[in-house]
Design an enzyme around this catalytic site. Sequence first.
Site, PDB file in Angstrom:
ATOM      1  CE  LYS A   1      -4.414  -1.800   1.284  1.00  0.00           C
ATOM      2  NZ  LYS A   1      -5.374  -2.120   2.327  1.00  0.00           N
TER       3      LYS A   1
ATOM      4  NE  ARG B   1      -7.672  -8.180   0.636  1.00  0.00           N
ATOM      5  CZ  ARG B   1      -7.279  -7.383  -0.345  1.00  0.00           C
ATOM      6  NH1 ARG B   1      -6.254  -6.583  -0.180  1.00  0.00           N
ATOM      7  NH2 ARG B   1      -7.905  -7.391  -1.504  1.00  0.00           N
TER       8      ARG B   1
HETATM    9  N1  HH2 Z   1      -7.551  -3.635   1.064  1.00  0.00           N
HETATM   10  C1  HH2 Z   1      -7.955  -3.634  -0.229  1.00  0.00           C
HETATM   11  C2  HH2 Z   1      -9.056  -4.397  -0.615  1.00  0.00           C
HETATM   12  N2  HH2 Z   1      -9.717  -5.171   0.275  1.00  0.00           N
HETATM   13  N3  HH2 Z   1      -9.979  -5.978   2.471  1.00  0.00           N
HETATM   14  C3  HH2 Z   1      -9.598  -5.989   3.751  1.00  0.00           C
HETATM   15  N4  HH2 Z   1     -10.261  -6.737   4.650  1.00  0.00           N
HETATM   16  N5  HH2 Z   1      -8.532  -5.243   4.190  1.00  0.00           N
HETATM   17  C4  HH2 Z   1      -7.816  -4.453   3.353  1.00  0.00           C
HETATM   18  O1  HH2 Z   1      -6.873  -3.772   3.818  1.00  0.00           O
HETATM   19  C5  HH2 Z   1      -8.202  -4.410   1.975  1.00  0.00           C
HETATM   20  C6  HH2 Z   1      -9.306  -5.198   1.571  1.00  0.00           C
HETATM   21  C7  HH2 Z   1      -7.248  -2.781  -1.222  1.00  0.00           C
HETATM   22  O2  HH2 Z   1      -6.166  -3.433  -1.763  1.00  0.00           O
HETATM   23  P1  HH2 Z   1      -6.141  -4.268  -3.127  1.00  0.00           P
HETATM   24  O3  HH2 Z   1      -7.201  -5.303  -3.192  1.00  0.00           O
HETATM   25  O4  HH2 Z   1      -4.782  -4.824  -3.249  1.00  0.00           O
HETATM   26  O5  HH2 Z   1      -6.337  -3.200  -4.248  1.00  0.00           O
HETATM   27  P2  HH2 Z   1      -7.641  -2.660  -5.001  1.00  0.00           P
HETATM   28  O6  HH2 Z   1      -8.623  -2.172  -4.001  1.00  0.00           O
HETATM   29  O7  HH2 Z   1      -7.095  -1.554  -5.875  1.00  0.00           O
HETATM   30  O8  HH2 Z   1      -8.221  -3.795  -5.806  1.00  0.00           O
END
Ligand code: HH2
Length: 259
Positions: A205, A239
């Site tokens: 992040k 995650r």
């Molecule tokens: N962060 C993201 C998405 N889902 N769910 C939980 N429980 N906790 C988190 O910190 C979290 C999450 C955002 O990250 P990512 O899926 O890698 O990216 P994007 O939202 O751009 O798909």
Amino acid sequence: MGILNVTPDSFSDGGEFFDPGRAVTRAETLFDEGAHVVDVGGESTRPGSDPVSKEEELRRVLPVVRGILAARSEALISIDTYRASTAEAALGAGASIVNDVTALGDPEMADLVAERGCPVILMHMRGEPKSMQQDPRYADVVREVRDFLARRAEHAMRAGVEEENVILDPGIGFGKTLEHNLTLLNRLDSLTELGFPVLIGASRKSFLGKISNEEPEGRLFGTVATNVLAYERGATLFRVHDVRANREALVVAAAIQGV
Ligand code: HH2
């Protein structure tokens, strides 16, 4: 928990696994590297992102959930959605966990999770993805996040969700400045003392990039450091995009803690 974004626009792996076949292969890799769960999401929640329609979200995630289970029938899949209708369809297709970044914001989500008897991840977010990073403010970020999550856990249990199925997540990067994120991570004990398992989603992040000046692909070392310290403070679910490195670091950290 390995991350599988079936999206064209996620901040780190956007577009890479948009094709269902590639997504299923990626899930296999995440499991082979030691993931216990793969988190399938069909809508990016990165800062500034726009929502997709529920039809489009379903079109993205359902073939992937089905494909993963066809290849590996025992796979544990969490569905990263804030829509009860998407969660219901994914659970129907064999997903086992609901990952809700709005902590049961959809009025139908609590009843669905209670009825299915599945674990649910309740995450804290200030505002919504489109605008959440525009000058987020808290009087006391630790107290506000903890109190919010305690209230949402209560709400879940009142709807009939079993206590052991509630997982809390401070929502790293969701309506938080660098300092808010660091403070929440430093004071994670205030969350773990609520008694629920705590999940951390710090992988690649932007707060890491603000410290290291690295682009998302270069943030693995910062991710590992974050997760090891979070583990030391009581987090038990992580995650991540890079399962092998994080798993190895956490296994070593656990061995040291366990002596
Ligand atoms: N962060 C993201 C998405 N889902 N769910 C939980 N429980 N906790 C988190 O910190 C979290 C999450 C955002 O990250 P990512 O899926 O890698 O990216 P994007 O939202 O751009 O798909």
